[in-house]
Design a protein around this motif. Structure first.
Motif, mmCIF file in Angstrom:
data_model
loop_
_atom_site.group_PDB
_atom_site.id
_atom_site.type_symbol
_atom_site.label_atom_id
_atom_site.label_comp_id
_atom_site.label_asym_id
_atom_site.label_seq_id
_atom_site.Cartn_x
_atom_site.Cartn_y
_atom_site.Cartn_z
ATOM 1 N N GLY A 280 -45.710 -24.093 45.038
ATOM 2 C CA GLY A 280 -46.362 -25.168 44.303
ATOM 3 C C GLY A 280 -47.096 -26.171 45.164
ATOM 4 N N SER A 282 -49.960 -27.777 47.092
ATOM 5 C CA SER A 282 -51.402 -27.559 46.909
ATOM 6 C C SER A 282 -52.260 -28.452 47.784
ATOM 7 C CB SER A 282 -51.783 -27.777 45.435
ATOM 8 O OG SER A 282 -51.463 -29.107 45.030
ATOM 9 N N ARG A 284 -53.795 -30.151 51.468
ATOM 10 C CA ARG A 284 -54.353 -29.583 52.700
ATOM 11 C C ARG A 284 -53.227 -29.353 53.706
ATOM 12 N NH1 ARG A 284 -58.744 -32.544 56.762
ATOM 13 N NH2 ARG A 284 -58.684 -30.944 58.414
ATOM 14 N N GLU A 306 -48.121 -30.548 54.909
ATOM 15 C CA GLU A 306 -46.801 -30.611 54.278
ATOM 16 C C GLU A 306 -45.846 -31.370 55.201
ATOM 17 O OE1 GLU A 306 -44.194 -27.392 51.883
ATOM 18 O OE2 GLU A 306 -43.990 -27.249 54.072
#
Length: 392
Positions: A280, A282, A284, A306
């Protein structure tokens, strides 16, 4: 009793200069002691590697030359490490072949040094006359190279004896935010790594999605094989275990790949790939570096975007299973300013991370059974980028 030293490359930022700090690591990563005997160069200290036989640290400057003689050229540097104090003294410098040198690697028997130059993303407009007598603009990009330098007995570096200028491009135009979409318009080699047999040098090039394997021997690199990855994967960093496997990060596709590596032919064979980001996710994300435990049980990668360090278990066939993910150094701006490097201790008991967004170097204990990471301690370091261990 041997000492574990960590050399930390710093990037110039604001009022602080770049350079290399020296840290003594004790008690399995429980103590980190600054020795305050580092150096103030390179200005933008990139990748580091250490030659234990000659007590020499090698560093690259990730800058791009301005083209003006008044400014210092970008170089690959050798520093003598004092066996007692571990302080650094500059031995010599050699020009990097290309700009934005991204990787340096000491070869077998410490006879050669290898570098990968990445190049910037900006272009230069050149005006040319076409074959029909008309005029047109052309767009020229920096060269990306793999270079080989002989090393002297004292660890100093000789001028380059071989250079491979890489060619090709990826999907262009593309929607990559890197360089406004220029990231795949020209080659960008990001790592050079010698395989465990000492026979081959592997280089990962992001734009044309190629992994080059060169056979070592003498003053020339001989191309042994090329692995062509799919478009928009972006091969970036690689590392070997001692079980015949190579693992690689894909910067664009946020994947870790595993390969079999033939130590006689230098041919790579694909085994497995896994996503490194959570289901899930999404935003960069640009995958960076990779580490594998000495026992070959776990491999770690870090996501920039992330902002996590992710652990995968490795089975006997080289297949991967995601086992944990831990947040580290949240960077709200460009992923290029996030955590870029990490190093496992020689015995694999802890992971040392230059947490650039937090201006600290932090150690994490490695659970030998699960691979999970637990923060142990940290010490302040301004804008730390790269880590290199020296065990004396």
């Amino acid at each position: 009793m041997s000492k574990l030293i960590a050399y930390v490359g710093r990037a110039a930022t604001g009022d602080s200069c770049g350079g290399i700090d020296v840290l003594e690591i004790g008690e399995g990563g429980k103590t980190i002691t600054p020795l305050n005997n580092g150096v103030d160069e390179p200005e933008y200290a990139g990748f580091l590697d250490y030659a234990k036989g000659t007590h020499t640290l090698y560093a690259v400057d990730e800058r791009k030359d301005s083209g003006r003689k008044a400014d210092p050229a970008t170089t690959v540097m050798s520093f003598k490490a004092d066996p007692s104090t571990h302080g650094l003294t500059l031995l010599n410098k050699q020009p990097t072949m290309g700009c934005s040198c991204a990787s340096v690697c000491v070869g077998p028997d410490e006879k050669y040094l290898f570098t990968a130059s990445h190049g910037k993303f900006d272009c230069v407009i050149k005006v040319v006359e076409t074959t029909d007598g008309k005029w047109a603009n052309t767009f020229v990009y920096d060269d990306s190279t793999v270079a080989q330098y002989p090393l002297n007995a004292d660890g100093s570096i000789e001028p380059a004896c071989d250079v491979h200028v890489l060619t090709g491009a990826g999907m262009d135009p593309n929607d990559s935010p890197q360089g406004g979409g220029h990231s795949q318009a020209s080659p960008h080699c990001h790592i050079v790594k010698v395989d465990p047999s000492g026979k081959f040098l592997v280089a990962c090039e992001k734009a044309s999605e190629k992994i080059y394997v060169y056979r070592l021997g003498g003053d020339k690199l001989v191309l042994a094989s090329i692995y062509q990855a799919p478009l928009r994967t972006g091969p970036r960093h690689c590392i070997f275990d001692n079980n015949g496997h190579m693992f690689m990060t894909c910067e664009f596709s946020s994947e870790i790949w595993s390969f079999g590596f033939d130590s006689e032919t230098g041919v790579l064979s694909f085994i497995d790939k896994q996503s490194t980001v959570a289901d899930g996710f999404s935003g960069r994300n640009e995958l960076a570096t990779i580490q594998v435990t000495p026992n070959g049980k776990f491999v770690y990668v870090n996501n920039r975007g992330e902002d996590t360090i992710v652990c995968f278990s490795i089975d006997g066939d080289g297949k991967l299973t995601k086992v944990s993910s831990m947040g580290v150094g949240k960077c709200p701006a460009d992923p290029k300013d996030a955590v870029r490097d990490m190093k496992l201790s020689p015995d694999g008991s802890f992971l040392l991370v230059p947490v650039r967004p937090d201006d600290v170097v932090r150690s994490y204990a490695v659970n030998p059974d699960t691979g999970e990471l637990t923060a142990i301690t940290e010490t302040p370091v301004v804008n730390p980028v790269f880590i290199c261990f020296a065990e004396e």
